[in-house]
Design an enzyme around this catalytic site. Structure first.
Site, mmCIF file in Angstrom:
data_model
loop_
_atom_site.group_PDB
_atom_site.id
_atom_site.type_symbol
_atom_site.label_atom_id
_atom_site.label_comp_id
_atom_site.label_asym_id
_atom_site.label_seq_id
_atom_site.Cartn_x
_atom_site.Cartn_y
_atom_site.Cartn_z
ATOM 1 N N SER A 10 1.202 -1.474 -0.018
ATOM 2 C CA SER A 10 0.282 0.198 -0.287
ATOM 3 C C SER A 10 0.504 1.478 -0.421
ATOM 4 O O SER A 10 0.341 2.735 -0.124
ATOM 5 C CB SER A 10 -0.610 -0.201 1.276
ATOM 6 O OG SER A 10 -0.218 -0.628 2.636
ATOM 7 N N ASP A 59 -0.841 -6.760 10.121
ATOM 8 C CA ASP A 59 0.524 -6.219 11.281
ATOM 9 C C ASP A 59 1.493 -6.892 11.390
ATOM 10 O O ASP A 59 1.367 -8.436 11.773
ATOM 11 C CB ASP A 59 -0.647 -5.530 12.038
ATOM 12 C CG ASP A 59 0.241 -4.818 13.546
ATOM 13 O OD1 ASP A 59 2.329 -4.385 12.893
ATOM 14 O OD2 ASP A 59 0.718 -3.843 14.257
ATOM 15 N N VAL A 60 2.618 -6.724 10.857
ATOM 16 C CA VAL A 60 3.542 -7.734 10.915
ATOM 17 C C VAL A 60 3.955 -7.778 12.240
ATOM 18 O O VAL A 60 4.721 -8.443 12.142
ATOM 19 C CB VAL A 60 4.394 -6.815 9.433
ATOM 20 C CG1 VAL A 60 4.589 -7.068 7.810
ATOM 21 C CG2 VAL A 60 5.624 -5.540 10.096
ATOM 22 N N ASN A 85 8.995 -5.119 2.693
ATOM 23 C CA ASN A 85 9.079 -3.926 2.541
ATOM 24 C C ASN A 85 8.616 -3.374 3.303
ATOM 25 O O ASN A 85 9.020 -1.898 3.521
ATOM 26 C CB ASN A 85 8.471 -3.623 0.763
ATOM 27 C CG ASN A 85 8.560 -2.641 0.825
ATOM 28 O OD1 ASN A 85 9.123 -1.457 0.161
ATOM 29 N ND2 ASN A 85 7.074 -2.073 0.891
ATOM 30 N N SER A 137 18.277 -0.488 3.842
ATOM 31 C CA SER A 137 18.372 1.167 3.202
ATOM 32 C C SER A 137 19.996 1.174 3.768
ATOM 33 O O SER A 137 20.873 0.984 4.398
ATOM 34 C CB SER A 137 17.880 1.919 4.884
ATOM 35 O OG SER A 137 18.172 3.615 4.698
ATOM 36 N N TYR A 150 16.181 3.064 13.014
ATOM 37 C CA TYR A 150 16.463 2.487 11.640
ATOM 38 C C TYR A 150 17.086 1.856 11.542
ATOM 39 O O TYR A 150 17.184 1.360 10.155
ATOM 40 C CB TYR A 150 15.729 4.365 11.290
ATOM 41 C CG TYR A 150 15.202 3.955 9.863
ATOM 42 C CD1 TYR A 150 14.307 3.392 9.285
ATOM 43 C CD2 TYR A 150 16.085 4.381 8.570
ATOM 44 C CE1 TYR A 150 14.345 2.718 7.927
ATOM 45 C CE2 TYR A 150 15.802 3.899 7.611
ATOM 46 C CZ TYR A 150 14.583 3.691 7.053
ATOM 47 O OH TYR A 150 13.827 3.647 5.994
ATOM 48 N N ALA A 152 19.960 0.578 13.274
ATOM 49 C CA ALA A 152 20.297 -0.801 13.604
ATOM 50 C C ALA A 152 19.026 -2.457 12.967
ATOM 51 O O ALA A 152 19.719 -2.596 12.958
ATOM 52 C CB ALA A 152 19.325 -0.930 15.147
ATOM 53 N N LYS A 154 17.491 -1.758 9.935
ATOM 54 C CA LYS A 154 17.869 -2.365 8.826
ATOM 55 C C LYS A 154 19.175 -2.668 8.708
ATOM 56 O O LYS A 154 19.337 -3.714 7.652
ATOM 57 C CB LYS A 154 17.674 -0.678 7.943
ATOM 58 C CG LYS A 154 16.747 -0.677 7.424
ATOM 59 C CD LYS A 154 15.782 -0.566 6.889
ATOM 60 C CE LYS A 154 14.034 -0.488 6.727
ATOM 61 N NZ LYS A 154 13.439 -0.917 5.751
ATOM 62 N N ILE A 183 14.543 8.176 -1.763
ATOM 63 C CA ILE A 183 13.639 7.603 -2.932
ATOM 64 C C ILE A 183 11.767 8.553 -2.601
ATOM 65 O O ILE A 183 11.194 8.905 -1.237
ATOM 66 C CB ILE A 183 13.170 5.755 -2.213
ATOM 67 C CG1 ILE A 183 14.307 5.192 -2.978
ATOM 68 C CG2 ILE A 183 12.342 5.671 -3.824
ATOM 69 C CD1 ILE A 183 14.907 5.493 -3.640
HETATM 70 P P1 NDP Z 1 5.420 4.300 3.017
HETATM 71 O O1 NDP Z 1 5.565 5.197 4.425
HETATM 72 O O2 NDP Z 1 5.004 4.606 1.437
HETATM 73 O O3 NDP Z 1 5.134 2.454 2.792
HETATM 74 C C1 NDP Z 1 5.444 2.371 3.792
HETATM 75 C C2 NDP Z 1 4.547 0.601 3.686
HETATM 76 O O4 NDP Z 1 4.889 -0.021 5.198
HETATM 77 C C3 NDP Z 1 2.910 0.795 4.281
HETATM 78 O O5 NDP Z 1 2.743 -0.270 2.871
HETATM 79 C C4 NDP Z 1 2.731 0.079 4.857
HETATM 80 O O6 NDP Z 1 1.147 -0.304 5.905
HETATM 81 C C5 NDP Z 1 3.745 -0.682 5.888
HETATM 82 N N1 NDP Z 1 3.633 -0.828 7.050
HETATM 83 C C6 NDP Z 1 4.194 0.317 8.102
HETATM 84 N N2 NDP Z 1 3.522 -0.534 9.356
HETATM 85 C C7 NDP Z 1 3.530 -1.674 8.936
HETATM 86 C C8 NDP Z 1 3.056 -3.148 9.947
HETATM 87 N N3 NDP Z 1 3.416 -2.292 11.417
HETATM 88 N N4 NDP Z 1 3.039 -4.076 9.663
HETATM 89 C C9 NDP Z 1 1.963 -3.794 8.255
HETATM 90 N N5 NDP Z 1 2.982 -2.935 7.191
HETATM 91 C C10 NDP Z 1 3.410 -2.293 8.215
HETATM 92 O O7 NDP Z 1 7.161 4.120 2.562
HETATM 93 P P2 NDP Z 1 8.432 3.722 1.343
HETATM 94 O O8 NDP Z 1 7.650 3.232 0.422
HETATM 95 O O9 NDP Z 1 9.163 4.729 1.260
HETATM 96 O O10 NDP Z 1 9.713 2.558 2.030
HETATM 97 C C11 NDP Z 1 8.811 1.125 1.819
HETATM 98 C C12 NDP Z 1 10.237 0.177 2.284
HETATM 99 O O11 NDP Z 1 11.416 1.487 1.183
HETATM 100 C C13 NDP Z 1 10.526 0.817 3.716
HETATM 101 O O12 NDP Z 1 11.122 -0.793 4.319
HETATM 102 C C14 NDP Z 1 11.765 1.977 4.069
HETATM 103 O O13 NDP Z 1 12.045 1.407 4.989
HETATM 104 C C15 NDP Z 1 12.418 1.520 2.830
HETATM 105 N N6 NDP Z 1 12.904 3.108 2.480
HETATM 106 C C16 NDP Z 1 12.504 4.236 2.216
HETATM 107 C C17 NDP Z 1 13.255 4.996 1.776
HETATM 108 C C18 NDP Z 1 12.756 6.287 1.844
HETATM 109 O O14 NDP Z 1 13.806 7.092 1.378
HETATM 110 N N7 NDP Z 1 11.598 6.340 1.332
HETATM 111 C C19 NDP Z 1 14.548 4.866 1.575
HETATM 112 C C20 NDP Z 1 15.676 3.802 2.016
HETATM 113 C C21 NDP Z 1 14.355 2.705 2.595
HETATM 114 P P3 NDP Z 1 0.021 0.807 5.749
HETATM 115 O O15 NDP Z 1 0.465 2.097 5.135
HETATM 116 O O16 NDP Z 1 -1.445 0.056 5.036
HETATM 117 O O17 NDP Z 1 0.247 0.660 7.000
#
Ligand code: NDP
Length: 239
Positions: A10, A59-60, A85, A137, A150, A152, A154, A183
């Site tokens: 999502s 919820d993971v 992810n 990350s 974060y 730690a 990653k 990103i």
């Molecule tokens: P978003 O905030 O757009 O997406 C995060 C996603 O994680 C959402 O789909 C959210 O679900 C889900 N999520 C959060 N908490 C939970 C939970 N407890 N259980 C299940 N799902 C959960 O972030 P990004 O798309 O930017 O990030 C995706 C990944 O990339 C992450 O791991 C992030 O750390 C990593 N990343 C991102 C960077 C960036 O610059 N954007 C840089 C480096 C790494 P919902 O919204 O439905 O609650």
């Protein structure tokens, strides 16, 4: 048709990965936590373009709920492509970091990796073919101020990637991590302004979710069968 699960489908990067895997011919389970409507929209968009996708939510960090949801999915067969992810950040300088912020970030990225990956591993091994891609990350490689929690989480995910790769290599399952820099998704809103991005990133722009998805798509493909145990950076030459 290979079945793929993308946690956090999502979100910005996750949705792009779902579209890419669907275009490569996978049936995609688009996962959400709180925003099931967004995952449903991604799945509907994939179906509208001829792909196969469905949304689901859990919820993971909730081990029991995750296991129950995955067991239901496994009734239809093994999930052979898994993209871990889902992730959050909760930044604070370490001297002022609450225990709650520390634990919450570790819980989603690291315990979430365990909760999702462990129940899927044996069924995947039995098929003698699998692809696990963990989204890490740059912070897990070089650290980042305000992100000790974060970094730690990653960094540990990168290490878990290497260890699991060794365990499953002989069964045709690869395990890799992708370590993005900055990103352009909701996650960086209010964190990095355009000037900061220019200063931090030699390419002077944020990466696009689709650019990360291309790399994940390759790692999940047949062609990447000899590539395992690696942490691959995608960051516009930041490091
Ligand atoms: P978003 O905030 O757009 O997406 C995060 C996603 O994680 C959402 O789909 C959210 O679900 C889900 N999520 C959060 N908490 C939970 C939970 N407890 N259980 C299940 N799902 C959960 O972030 P990004 O798309 O930017 O990030 C995706 C990944 O990339 C992450 O791991 C992030 O750390 C990593 N990343 C991102 C960077 C960036 O610059 N954007 C840089 C480096 C790494 P919902 O919204 O439905 O609650």
């Amino acid at each position: 048709m290979k079945r793929a699960l993308v946690t956090g489908g999502s979100g910005g990067i996750g949705a792009a990965i779902c579209r890419k895997l669907a275009a490569q011919g996978c049936e995609v389970l688009v996962h959400a936590n709180s925003q099931l409507d967004r995952a449903e929209a991604v799945a509907a968009e994939i179906r509208a373009t001829g792909g196969v996708a469905r949304a689901l939510a859990f919820d993971v960090t909730d081990a029991e709920a995750t296991k129950a949801a995955l067991e239901r999915e496994l009734e239809a067969g093994a999930i052979q492509v898994l993209v871990n992810n889902a992730g959050i950040h909760a930044d604070a300088v370490f001297a002022g970091m609450s225990q709650e912020k520390w634990a919450r970030v570790i819980d989603v990225s690291l315990n979430g990796f365990y909760n999702v990956t462990q129940p899927l591993t044996l069924p995947m091994l039995r098929t003698r073919w699998g692809r696990i891609v963990n989204i890490g990350s740059v912070a897990g490689i070089v650290g980042n101020r305000g992100q000790v929690n974060y970094a730690a989480a990653k960094g540990a995910l990168h290490a878990a990637t290497k260890a699991l790769a060794l365990e499953v290599a002989s069964r045709g399952v690869t395990v890799n991590a992708v370590a993005p820099g900055i990103i352009d998704t909701g996650m960086i809103e209010g964190v990095f302004d355009a000037e900061t991005i220019k200063r931090l990133v030699p390419m002077q722009r944020a990466g696009r979710p689709e650019e990360v998805a291309e790399l994940v798509g390759f790692l999940a493909s047949e062609a990447a069968g000899y590539l395992s145990g690696q942490v691959i950076s995608i960051n516009g030459a930041m490091i």
